[in-house]
Design a protein around this motif. Structure first.
Motif, short mmCIF file in Angstrom:
data_model
loop_
_atom_site.label_atom_id
_atom_site.label_comp_id
_atom_site.label_asym_id
_atom_site.label_seq_id
_atom_site.Cartn_x
_atom_site.Cartn_y
_atom_site.Cartn_z
N GLU A 58 0.76 -1.21 0.05
CA GLU A 58 0.03 -0.07 0.10
C GLU A 58 0.86 1.33 -0.03
O GLU A 58 1.96 1.23 0.66
CB GLU A 58 -0.88 -0.10 1.23
CG GLU A 58 -1.88 1.13 1.18
CD GLU A 58 -2.73 1.37 2.64
OE1 GLU A 58 -2.19 0.45 3.65
OE2 GLU A 58 -3.36 2.02 2.65
N ASN A 59 0.29 2.39 -0.62
CA ASN A 59 1.03 3.48 -0.75
C ASN A 59 0.19 4.72 -0.19
O ASN A 59 -1.08 4.57 -0.58
CB ASN A 59 1.64 3.66 -2.02
CG ASN A 59 2.20 5.19 -2.31
OD1 ASN A 59 1.40 6.22 -2.64
ND2 ASN A 59 3.51 5.54 -1.88
N GLU A 62 -1.11 6.51 -3.84
CA GLU A 62 -1.80 5.75 -4.72
C GLU A 62 -2.76 4.53 -4.09
O GLU A 62 -3.60 3.95 -5.03
CB GLU A 62 -0.76 5.41 -5.87
CG GLU A 62 -1.42 4.58 -7.07
CD GLU A 62 -2.45 5.68 -7.75
OE1 GLU A 62 -2.66 6.86 -7.43
OE2 GLU A 62 -3.09 4.94 -8.42
N SER A 64 -3.79 0.82 -2.48
CA SER A 64 -3.33 -0.57 -2.49
C SER A 64 -2.46 -0.95 -3.74
O SER A 64 -2.82 -0.62 -4.88
CB SER A 64 -4.31 -1.52 -2.62
OG SER A 64 -4.89 -1.04 -1.16
N VAL A 65 -1.59 -1.98 -3.62
CA VAL A 65 -0.91 -2.54 -4.56
C VAL A 65 -1.72 -3.73 -5.12
O VAL A 65 -1.87 -4.58 -4.17
CB VAL A 65 0.53 -2.93 -4.37
CG1 VAL A 65 1.19 -3.78 -5.37
CG2 VAL A 65 1.51 -1.73 -3.89
N HIS A 109 7.65 1.92 -12.54
CA HIS A 109 6.62 0.98 -11.98
C HIS A 109 5.44 1.94 -12.22
O HIS A 109 5.41 3.20 -11.56
CB HIS A 109 7.18 0.51 -10.81
CG HIS A 109 6.22 -0.17 -9.99
ND1 HIS A 109 5.39 0.02 -9.56
CD2 HIS A 109 6.35 -1.79 -9.96
CE1 HIS A 109 4.44 -1.10 -8.93
NE2 HIS A 109 5.33 -2.33 -9.29
N GLN A 111 3.05 1.96 -9.91
CA GLN A 111 2.84 2.72 -8.67
C GLN A 111 3.56 3.98 -8.46
O GLN A 111 3.07 5.25 -8.29
CB GLN A 111 3.13 1.87 -7.47
CG GLN A 111 2.10 0.84 -6.99
CD GLN A 111 1.29 1.88 -5.88
OE1 GLN A 111 1.38 2.87 -5.39
NE2 GLN A 111 0.13 1.27 -5.82
N GLN A 115 2.18 7.90 -8.70
CA GLN A 115 2.55 8.87 -7.22
C GLN A 115 2.92 10.04 -7.80
O GLN A 115 3.36 11.09 -7.04
CB GLN A 115 3.63 8.10 -6.47
CG GLN A 115 2.82 6.89 -5.56
CD GLN A 115 3.87 5.77 -5.12
OE1 GLN A 115 5.11 6.48 -4.70
NE2 GLN A 115 3.62 4.66 -5.07
N LYS A 131 5.34 1.52 -18.69
CA LYS A 131 5.38 0.80 -17.26
C LYS A 131 6.26 -0.41 -17.18
O LYS A 131 6.07 -1.09 -18.15
CB LYS A 131 3.97 0.47 -17.13
CG LYS A 131 2.85 1.56 -17.04
CD LYS A 131 1.62 1.38 -16.94
CE LYS A 131 0.67 2.73 -16.66
NZ LYS A 131 -0.70 2.54 -16.50
N GLN A 169 7.66 13.10 -6.39
CA GLN A 169 6.09 12.71 -6.03
C GLN A 169 5.43 13.89 -5.77
O GLN A 169 5.95 14.92 -5.51
CB GLN A 169 6.39 11.37 -5.02
CG GLN A 169 6.53 12.00 -3.72
CD GLN A 169 8.16 12.40 -3.44
OE1 GLN A 169 9.03 11.83 -4.23
NE2 GLN A 169 8.43 12.77 -2.37
N THR A 176 5.19 4.13 1.74
CA THR A 176 4.92 2.97 0.97
C THR A 176 5.04 1.73 2.26
O THR A 176 5.90 1.87 3.02
CB THR A 176 5.68 2.46 -0.18
OG1 THR A 176 5.39 3.37 -1.29
CG2 THR A 176 5.05 1.05 -0.48
#
Ligand SMILES: O=C(O)C(=O)C[C@]1(C(=O)O)C=C[C@@H](O)C=C1
Length: 295
Positions: A58-59, A62, A64-65, A109, A111, A115, A131, A169, A176
């Motif tokens: 999780e971040n 952004e 959840s992963v 990536h 995520q 961000q 990506k 960011q 994270t």
């Protein structure tokens, strides 16, 4: 533990989580093993190829992963053994001397790209977005003056690249959360540690028995009645029918405590799917506390 898998290659933020976790555990004998994506790492832990591994979950910008949540719910039966929270500083990384207006493509990536979404627009306009599996893979791939990668300071330094913009960011404060996973029955938290590592948080996944008015309220009331603090609730599709959800619930407390055992028993009765992902210690690092600085 001896071998610890992480989302690699070297230079990822997950490596930073793994190195700082081992340092907090006063463990200088475990070897880190890089996996090129989260899916492969989670399956390698489940198959016993590696005893444990660290993945992002999780971040703060952004959310959840999702790949991590979905694999934990649908693909494997793994336990969370610890949580590691780190401040994340992204950098816009380029070949030496490259100016912002030369950049036509940004690699990172998903995520990390998310961000930095506003800053990509602000500084690079409608640039092409590529990506890849990790920020370090993006930095390693950077091959021309028209490209930029978003990643850690360490990855930039290792590749002799330049940081065009540090703190890229969208919000300066960015964290994270990573989790240490292993197969059930493995107790990685025994042994020495720099700080007390008592289980203080529990994560579960459930699907209510029936989709009817008030069911979620009934489930959550179990926590409210016993004054247990929820730290996260997130829904993900069951993957069976549109509109059917699994709920990922994190709360303070250990599943071995009497009150929590009772809550879990009641929730299980009201669920058609129920999984305890584990009770675990939380390690939160500030930038000053990081033993190994990648940012
Ligand atoms: O690509 C990396 O460096 C990672 O460790 C992955 C990851 C993530 O998936 O959230 C970790 C921390 C940041 O949030 C950005 C990327």
């Amino acid at each position: 533990m001896k071998r610890l898998g992480y989302l690699g290659p070297p230079g990822t933020f997950t490596e930073m989580a793994a190195v700082n976790y081992l340092e907090a555990k006063l463990d200088n004998s475990s070897r880190l093993e890089a996996y090129i994506d989260i899916e492969r790492l989670i399956m390698a832990i489940a198959d016993g190829e590696v005893p444990a591994g660290i993945v992002p979950i999780e971040n703060s910008l952004e959310g959840s992963v999702n790949i991590t949540l979905d694999y934990l719910a649908h693909k494997v039966n793994l336990k969370i053994q610890a949580e590691i929270t780190l401040p994340i500083v992204h950098n816009l990384i380029v070949k030496p001397g490259v100016k912002l207006d030369e950049i036509e493509k940004v690699i990172s990536h998903p995520q990390a790209l998310a961000q930095c979404r506003d800053n990509i627009k602000k500084y690079l306009g409608d640039t092409e977005i590529v990506k890849v599996n990790s920020t370090a893979e993006a930095v390693n791939q950077l091959s021309s003056r028209n490209e930029a990668a978003i990643g850690s300071r360490l990855a930039a330094r290792r590749n002799n690249l330049e940081i065009s913009k540090a703190g890229f960011q969208d919000e300066s404060r960015n964290w994270t959360r990573f989790v240490l996973l292993s197969r059930p029955g493995v107790n990685l938290e025994a042994g020495r540690a720099r700080q007390a590592l008592a289980a203080s948080k529990t994560s579960i996944i459930l699907a209510p028995v029936k989709n009817r008015p008030g069911i979620l309220h009934e489930l959550l009331e179990e926590f409210a009645r016993k004054n247990i603090n929820l730290t996260k609730i997130e829904s993900r599709p069951t993957r069976k029918t549109l509109g059917d959800y699994l709920f990922f619930i994190d709360f303070e407390g250990d599943s071995q405590d009497r009150e929590i055992k009772e809550i879990l028993k009641n929730l299980r009765l009201k669920s058609s799917y129920f999984k305890v992902l584990g009770s675990y210690a939380r390690l939160e690092f500030t930038s000053e506390e990081l033993a190994v600085e990648y940012n």
